[in-house]
Write a protein that holds these residues in place. Sequence first.
Motif, PDB file in Angstrom:
ATOM      1  N   LEU A 268       0.858  -1.179   0.000  1.00 55.15           N
ATOM      2  CA  LEU A 268       0.000   0.000   0.000  1.00 55.15           C
ATOM      3  C   LEU A 268       0.901   1.239   0.000  1.00 55.15           C
ATOM      4  O   LEU A 268       1.767   1.379   0.874  1.00 55.15           O
ATOM      5  N   HIS A 269       0.691   2.127  -0.956  1.00 52.94           N
ATOM      6  CA  HIS A 269       1.631   3.220  -1.182  1.00 52.94           C
ATOM      7  C   HIS A 269       1.351   4.430  -0.301  1.00 52.94           C
ATOM      8  O   HIS A 269       0.273   4.595   0.277  1.00 52.94           O
ATOM      9  N   GLN A 270       2.333   5.325  -0.218  1.00 48.49           N
ATOM     10  CA  GLN A 270       2.216   6.530   0.585  1.00 48.49           C
ATOM     11  C   GLN A 270       1.689   7.694  -0.236  1.00 48.49           C
ATOM     12  O   GLN A 270       1.699   7.670  -1.469  1.00 48.49           O
ATOM     13  N   TRP A 271       1.213   8.705   0.470  1.00 49.89           N
ATOM     14  CA  TRP A 271       0.783   9.962  -0.143  1.00 49.89           C
ATOM     15  C   TRP A 271       2.030  10.701  -0.575  1.00 49.89           C
ATOM     16  O   TRP A 271       3.026  10.725   0.148  1.00 49.89           O
ATOM     17  N   PRO A 272       2.057  11.335  -1.753  1.00 50.92           N
ATOM     18  CA  PRO A 272       1.031  11.438  -2.788  1.00 50.92           C
ATOM     19  C   PRO A 272       1.392  10.575  -4.005  1.00 50.92           C
ATOM     20  O   PRO A 272       1.182  10.992  -5.147  1.00 50.92           O
TER      21      PRO A 272
ATOM     22  N   LYS B 115     -11.995 -10.008  -3.374  1.00 53.97           N
ATOM     23  CA  LYS B 115     -12.347 -10.319  -4.764  1.00 53.97           C
ATOM     24  C   LYS B 115     -11.346 -11.287  -5.392  1.00 53.97           C
ATOM     25  O   LYS B 115     -11.724 -12.237  -6.078  1.00 53.97           O
ATOM     26  N   ILE B 116     -10.049 -11.038  -5.174  1.00 51.94           N
ATOM     27  CA  ILE B 116      -9.031 -11.895  -5.798  1.00 51.94           C
ATOM     28  C   ILE B 116      -8.714 -13.115  -4.943  1.00 51.94           C
ATOM     29  O   ILE B 116      -7.930 -13.964  -5.358  1.00 51.94           O
ATOM     30  N   LYS B 117      -9.324 -13.170  -3.738  1.00 54.42           N
ATOM     31  CA  LYS B 117      -9.086 -14.307  -2.829  1.00 54.42           C
ATOM     32  C   LYS B 117      -7.584 -14.542  -2.665  1.00 54.42           C
ATOM     33  O   LYS B 117      -7.047 -15.601  -2.979  1.00 54.42           O
ATOM     34  N   VAL B 118      -6.936 -13.543  -2.134  1.00 51.14           N
ATOM     35  CA  VAL B 118      -5.475 -13.519  -2.072  1.00 51.14           C
ATOM     36  C   VAL B 118      -4.893 -14.643  -1.233  1.00 51.14           C
ATOM     37  O   VAL B 118      -3.758 -15.065  -1.441  1.00 51.14           O
ATOM     38  N   GLY B 119      -5.647 -15.169  -0.270  1.00 52.11           N
ATOM     39  CA  GLY B 119      -5.091 -16.190   0.619  1.00 52.11           C
ATOM     40  C   GLY B 119      -4.181 -15.547   1.653  1.00 52.11           C
ATOM     41  O   GLY B 119      -4.331 -14.377   2.000  1.00 52.11           O
ATOM     42  N   LYS B 120      -3.216 -16.303   2.155  1.00 50.28           N
ATOM     43  CA  LYS B 120      -2.310 -15.778   3.172  1.00 50.28           C
ATOM     44  C   LYS B 120      -1.460 -14.649   2.583  1.00 50.28           C
ATOM     45  O   LYS B 120      -0.945 -14.765   1.478  1.00 50.28           O
ATOM     46  N   PHE B 121      -1.300 -13.574   3.363  1.00 48.41           N
ATOM     47  CA  PHE B 121      -0.555 -12.422   2.845  1.00 48.41           C
ATOM     48  C   PHE B 121       0.036 -11.616   3.982  1.00 48.41           C
ATOM     49  O   PHE B 121      -0.318 -11.776   5.161  1.00 48.41           O
ATOM     50  N   ILE B 122       0.922 -10.692   3.612  1.00 45.45           N
ATOM     51  CA  ILE B 122       1.531  -9.734   4.526  1.00 45.45           C
ATOM     52  C   ILE B 122       1.306  -8.337   3.965  1.00 45.45           C
ATOM     53  O   ILE B 122       1.495  -8.108   2.773  1.00 45.45           O
ATOM     54  N   PHE B 123       0.915  -7.402   4.814  1.00 46.92           N
ATOM     55  CA  PHE B 123       0.808  -6.006   4.413  1.00 46.92           C
ATOM     56  C   PHE B 123       2.182  -5.334   4.490  1.00 46.92           C
ATOM     57  O   PHE B 123       2.900  -5.487   5.481  1.00 46.92           O
ATOM     58  N   VAL B 124       2.527  -4.571   3.451  1.00 50.20           N
ATOM     59  CA  VAL B 124       3.648  -3.631   3.510  1.00 50.20           C
ATOM     60  C   VAL B 124       3.044  -2.271   3.216  1.00 50.20           C
ATOM     61  O   VAL B 124       2.640  -1.991   2.080  1.00 50.20           O
ATOM     62  N   ALA B 125       2.952  -1.425   4.233  1.00 49.57           N
ATOM     63  CA  ALA B 125       2.191  -0.183   4.118  1.00 49.57           C
ATOM     64  C   ALA B 125       3.074   1.008   4.457  1.00 49.57           C
ATOM     65  O   ALA B 125       3.679   1.058   5.532  1.00 49.57           O
ATOM     66  N   ALA B 126       3.141   1.977   3.541  1.00 50.68           N
ATOM     67  CA  ALA B 126       3.994   3.147   3.710  1.00 50.68           C
ATOM     68  C   ALA B 126       3.199   4.347   4.209  1.00 50.68           C
ATOM     69  O   ALA B 126       2.123   4.651   3.698  1.00 50.68           O
ATOM     70  N   SER B 127       3.750   5.039   5.204  1.00 49.76           N
ATOM     71  CA  SER B 127       3.219   6.304   5.700  1.00 49.76           C
ATOM     72  C   SER B 127       1.731   6.172   6.047  1.00 49.76           C
ATOM     73  O   SER B 127       1.363   5.344   6.868  1.00 49.76           O
ATOM     74  N   MET B 128       0.841   6.975   5.412  1.00 49.06           N
ATOM     75  CA  MET B 128      -0.578   6.953   5.768  1.00 49.06           C
ATOM     76  C   MET B 128      -1.233   5.605   5.482  1.00 49.06           C
ATOM     77  O   MET B 128      -2.285   5.297   6.051  1.00 49.06           O
TER      78      MET B 128
END
Length: 308
Positions: A44-48, A107-120
């Motif tokens: 998940l990307h950061q602003w902006p 929707k894509i039924k991702v299964g097991k996953f890890i979030f990598v989330a930047a800033s906001m």
Amino acid sequence: MPRFQSSFDGAELFFRDYIPSSVTAPYNANSQHGDKQQPAIVFLHQWPLSSAMWQPLMVQLTETYRLRCIAPDRRGFGRSDWNGLQPDRSEIDYEVFARDVVDLLEKIKVGKFIFVAASMAGGESILAYLSSDYVRQHCQGFIFTNTSLPYPVATPEFPQATPIELWSQVIGAIRQDRVGFFADSFKGPLGIGNNEVPVNTLQHFERMAEAADALAVERAMQIFTHYDFSEKLAALGQSDVPILILHGDSDAGTPVAVSAARVKQIIPRAKVKVYENASHILIITHSQRMLSDVVEFVGSMSASVSQS
């Protein structure tokens, strides 16, 4: 690249989905990862910026380490619409951002996953986790990079954070000269700090910011500077999901003391790694170290995924 429709207002939202190939031989493949059952990575990307910021990591993780990598463009950024065709659904907030993430993963039924989330984006990932049974069942961990959590605005308890007046000045500067503001910011403490970066690389990130919808740029800043995630982090702390925080020691927008260190106080099990001579856009200046830390984190998760 694929798109999906938001269940909130029908907005068309873009995402990247990199899946390891079983046909073509990957360049520089890591034999230790080829045969393992591994979680996907949801970036998940950061602003902006947009999901394009993550491509240097995504390609290597997919081809060398054989990991599926998924990265949506937040609504209004990259190739995603800011709003859909339902006029009664105009109030877009953090919960809507999170709902979009949930829509995609279910929707894509991702299964097991890890979030990598930047800033906001750390806020989006937490809200997605807390609001969706599917996400809670399949999320194996969080990596927060240069996080704005829990709250990027100065308070009497944490005066070291950025004053709300300064955030308002940023909006005014963007309205006056958006191109110039991002060009200057990315060269300084809100971007690469004191690091030397090729001009073309910086221009690539400037173009990402310039491509965002003007209203989305302003509204998203208003959203993440008016949401205190302290209680949500405490709720996340009730789970046992692993958390890794990667943060720059020279981040002027979200200094370590008021972001990563505060998250650690709220969730003591969170592991914090502070990058030396690093500012707010770690992916530009420290991508290889980030790659190493992500691979290490995934490796620690793989055993539990195989047993599930």
